[in-house]
Design a protein around this motif. Structure first.
Motif, PDB file in Angstrom:
ATOM      1  N   ASP A   1      23.880  49.532 109.204  1.00 10.15           N
ATOM      2  CA  ASP A   1      24.153  50.665 110.087  1.00 10.15           C
ATOM      3  C   ASP A   1      23.436  50.583 111.428  1.00 10.15           C
ATOM      4  O   ASP A   1      23.500  51.520 112.225  1.00 10.15           O
ATOM      5  CB  ASP A   1      23.816  51.984 109.380  1.00 10.15           C
ATOM      6  N   TYR A   2      22.761  49.479 111.676  1.00  7.10           N
ATOM      7  CA  TYR A   2      22.043  49.343 112.947  1.00  7.10           C
ATOM      8  C   TYR A   2      22.036  47.870 113.287  1.00  7.10           C
ATOM      9  O   TYR A   2      21.738  47.037 112.428  1.00  7.10           O
ATOM     10  CB  TYR A   2      20.621  49.894 112.782  1.00  7.10           C
ATOM     11  N   PHE A   3      22.380  47.571 114.526  1.00  7.64           N
ATOM     12  CA  PHE A   3      22.527  46.177 114.925  1.00  7.64           C
ATOM     13  C   PHE A   3      21.732  45.922 116.204  1.00  7.64           C
ATOM     14  O   PHE A   3      21.621  46.809 117.066  1.00  7.64           O
ATOM     15  CB  PHE A   3      24.011  45.851 115.162  1.00  7.64           C
ATOM     16  N   LEU A   4      21.207  44.710 116.299  1.00 11.98           N
ATOM     17  CA  LEU A   4      20.362  44.398 117.449  1.00 11.98           C
ATOM     18  C   LEU A   4      20.652  42.995 117.937  1.00 11.98           C
ATOM     19  O   LEU A   4      21.137  42.146 117.188  1.00 11.98           O
ATOM     20  CB  LEU A   4      18.870  44.474 117.065  1.00 11.98           C
TER      21      LEU A   4
ATOM     22  N   PHE B   1      13.297  41.693 122.100  1.00 11.73           N
ATOM     23  CA  PHE B   1      14.370  42.651 121.903  1.00 11.73           C
ATOM     24  C   PHE B   1      15.183  42.824 123.180  1.00 11.73           C
ATOM     25  O   PHE B   1      14.636  42.954 124.274  1.00 11.73           O
ATOM     26  CB  PHE B   1      13.784  44.001 121.473  1.00 11.73           C
ATOM     27  N   LEU B   2      16.513  42.826 123.025  1.00  3.69           N
ATOM     28  CA  LEU B   2      17.388  43.001 124.178  1.00  3.69           C
ATOM     29  C   LEU B   2      18.081  44.352 124.168  1.00  3.69           C
ATOM     30  O   LEU B   2      17.970  45.137 125.090  1.00  3.69           O
ATOM     31  CB  LEU B   2      18.466  41.917 124.173  1.00  3.69           C
ATOM     32  N   ILE B   3      18.844  44.587 123.107  1.00  2.80           N
ATOM     33  CA  ILE B   3      19.675  45.774 123.067  1.00  2.80           C
ATOM     34  C   ILE B   3      20.067  46.040 121.622  1.00  2.80           C
ATOM     35  O   ILE B   3      20.107  45.118 120.813  1.00  2.80           O
ATOM     36  CB  ILE B   3      20.923  45.596 123.976  1.00  2.80           C
ATOM     37  N   SER B   4      20.332  47.290 121.310  1.00  2.75           N
ATOM     38  CA  SER B   4      20.729  47.643 119.951  1.00  2.75           C
ATOM     39  C   SER B   4      21.897  48.619 119.984  1.00  2.75           C
ATOM     40  O   SER B   4      22.235  49.174 121.033  1.00  2.75           O
ATOM     41  CB  SER B   4      19.550  48.269 119.210  1.00  2.75           C
ATOM     42  N   ILE B   5      22.492  48.811 118.810  1.00  2.00           N
ATOM     43  CA  ILE B   5      23.585  49.782 118.699  1.00  2.00           C
ATOM     44  C   ILE B   5      23.604  50.344 117.289  1.00  2.00           C
ATOM     45  O   ILE B   5      23.423  49.604 116.312  1.00  2.00           O
ATOM     46  CB  ILE B   5      24.939  49.139 119.080  1.00  2.00           C
TER      47      ILE B   5
ATOM     48  N   PHE C   1      19.893  35.797 118.992  1.00  2.00           N
ATOM     49  CA  PHE C   1      20.088  36.137 117.591  1.00  2.00           C
ATOM     50  C   PHE C   1      20.624  37.556 117.479  1.00  2.00           C
ATOM     51  O   PHE C   1      20.113  38.469 118.136  1.00  2.00           O
ATOM     52  CB  PHE C   1      18.760  36.075 116.825  1.00  2.00           C
ATOM     53  N   CYS C   2      21.634  37.742 116.660  1.00  2.00           N
ATOM     54  CA  CYS C   2      21.994  39.103 116.298  1.00  2.00           C
ATOM     55  C   CYS C   2      21.317  39.417 114.967  1.00  2.00           C
ATOM     56  O   CYS C   2      21.005  38.521 114.183  1.00  2.00           O
ATOM     57  CB  CYS C   2      23.500  39.306 116.214  1.00  2.00           C
ATOM     58  N   ALA C   3      21.050  40.680 114.760  1.00  2.00           N
ATOM     59  CA  ALA C   3      20.409  41.122 113.525  1.00  2.00           C
ATOM     60  C   ALA C   3      21.042  42.424 113.081  1.00  2.00           C
ATOM     61  O   ALA C   3      21.515  43.215 113.904  1.00  2.00           O
ATOM     62  CB  ALA C   3      18.905  41.302 113.731  1.00  2.00           C
ATOM     63  N   ALA C   4      21.035  42.632 111.783  1.00  2.00           N
ATOM     64  CA  ALA C   4      21.597  43.854 111.220  1.00  2.00           C
ATOM     65  C   ALA C   4      20.584  44.482 110.275  1.00  2.00           C
ATOM     66  O   ALA C   4      19.825  43.775 109.604  1.00  2.00           O
ATOM     67  CB  ALA C   4      22.886  43.538 110.471  1.00  2.00           C
ATOM     68  N   SER C   5      20.584  45.795 110.264  1.00  2.00           N
ATOM     69  CA  SER C   5      19.628  46.531 109.447  1.00  2.00           C
ATOM     70  C   SER C   5      20.357  47.284 108.342  1.00  2.00           C
ATOM     71  O   SER C   5      21.389  47.917 108.584  1.00  2.00           O
ATOM     72  CB  SER C   5      18.850  47.511 110.319  1.00  2.00           C
ATOM     73  N   LEU C   6      19.779  47.213 107.155  1.00  2.00           N
ATOM     74  CA  LEU C   6      20.395  47.821 105.970  1.00  2.00           C
ATOM     75  C   LEU C   6      19.927  49.236 105.755  1.00  2.00           C
ATOM     76  O   LEU C   6      19.114  49.512 104.908  1.00  2.00           O
ATOM     77  CB  LEU C   6      20.006  47.006 104.733  1.00  2.00           C
ATOM     78  N   GLY C   7      20.385  50.164 106.507  1.00  2.00           N
ATOM     79  CA  GLY C   7      20.116  51.562 106.229  1.00  2.00           C
ATOM     80  C   GLY C   7      18.728  52.026 106.624  1.00  2.00           C
ATOM     81  O   GLY C   7      17.777  51.271 106.524  1.00  2.00           O
ATOM     82  N   SER C   8      18.621  53.244 107.052  1.00  2.00           N
ATOM     83  CA  SER C   8      17.326  53.784 107.446  1.00  2.00           C
ATOM     84  C   SER C   8      16.437  53.854 106.215  1.00  2.00           C
ATOM     85  O   SER C   8      16.894  54.118 105.104  1.00  2.00           O
ATOM     86  CB  SER C   8      17.498  55.175 108.038  1.00  2.00           C
ATOM     87  N   GLY C   9      15.169  53.603 106.397  1.00  2.00           N
ATOM     88  CA  GLY C   9      14.225  53.606 105.292  1.00  2.00           C
ATOM     89  C   GLY C   9      13.790  52.213 104.894  1.00  2.00           C
ATOM     90  O   GLY C   9      12.652  52.015 104.503  1.00  2.00           O
ATOM     91  N   THR C  10      14.677  51.224 104.984  1.00  6.74           N
ATOM     92  CA  THR C  10      14.266  49.871 104.624  1.00  6.74           C
ATOM     93  C   THR C  10      13.786  49.117 105.853  1.00  6.74           C
ATOM     94  O   THR C  10      12.826  48.380 105.786  1.00  6.74           O
ATOM     95  CB  THR C  10      15.422  49.070 104.001  1.00  6.74           C
TER      96      THR C  10
END
Lengths: 113, 115
Positions: free
Chosen positions: A31-34, A46-50, A89-98
């Motif tokens: 749910d969060y990408f950087l 860090f460049l930008i996130s969405i 590099f793109c990165a993805a985050s697995l949900g808030s809290g982790t």
């Protein structure tokens, strides 16, 4: 299993033109990408996130687009400058809290003067 | 952006010795710190997540007895590679995030070479 993929290992672009870096992911729970930029022997910057609730975020020359139905995001750099040459590099985050990031394999961008 | 430092930037050690790498958040309190390693031309692989004052959570395949992580304060986390072997040679990078900071900020990395 590579959950975040950057299928282009390298990209060359002429100075002043647009650079488009692509990233695909498989997990719809992200749910969060950087996007990070990395020079050799240095940590990522860090460049930008969405967030997944948006489909576009812009910061100066950098714009990130998110297409959730296609599980695809892209980073646009315009105009490209020689100083932009780095590995992205793109990165993805697995949900808030982790707050765990899953990174792609990176794309080496070379901006030609 | 927030500043994260790592020390040392480069270390060479003999096989069988232990090496400690420090990660510090300089201008914010890092409630969570992450340790990654990167092999040449590969992606950053998360090794473990540490929250201040509690035990680290290791990723699958990472030996917790070999890679000791301590996050004793809100500005410092350490990674100790115990009984290092040549296959532990890699680029180790830490990152940190604060309570109100969604983004992870990365340190400059530590190049470890085990002879």
């Amino acid at each position: 299993d590579q959950q975040v993929k950057q299928n282009s290992p390298s990209l060359s672009v002429q100075e002043g033109r647009i650079s488009i870096l692509n990233c695909d992911y498989t997990n719809s729970m992200f749910d969060y990408f950087l996007w990070y930029k990395k020079y050799p022997a240095e940590g990522p910057t860090f460049l930008i996130s969405i967030s997944s609730i948006k489909d576009k975020n812009e910061d100066g020359r950098f714009t990130v687009f998110l297409n959730k139905s296609a599980k695809h995001l892209s980073l646009h750099i315009v105009p490209s400058q020689p100083g932009d040459s780095a590995v992205y590099f793109c990165a993805a985050s697995l949900g808030s809290g982790t707050y765990k990031y899953i990174f792609g394999t990176g794309t080496r961008l070379k901006v030609l003067a | 952006g927030a500043v994260v430092s790592q020390h040392p930037s480069r270390v060479i050690c003999k096989s069988g010795t232990s090496v400690k790498i420090e990660c510090r958040s300089l201008d914010f309190q890092a409630t969570t710190m992450f340790w990654y390693r990167q092999f040449p031309k590969q992606s950053l692989m998360l090794m473990a997540t540490s929250n201040e004052g509690s035990k680290a959570t290791y990723e699958q395949g990472v030996e917790k007895d070999k890679f000791l992580i301590n996050h004793a304060s809100l500005t410092l986390s350490t990674l100790t590679v115990t009984s290092a072997h040549p296959e532990d040679s890699s680029f180790y990078i830490c990152s940190a995030k604060g309570v109100s900071i969604e983004t992870q900020y990365f340190g400059p990395g530590t190049r470890l070479l085990v002879l």
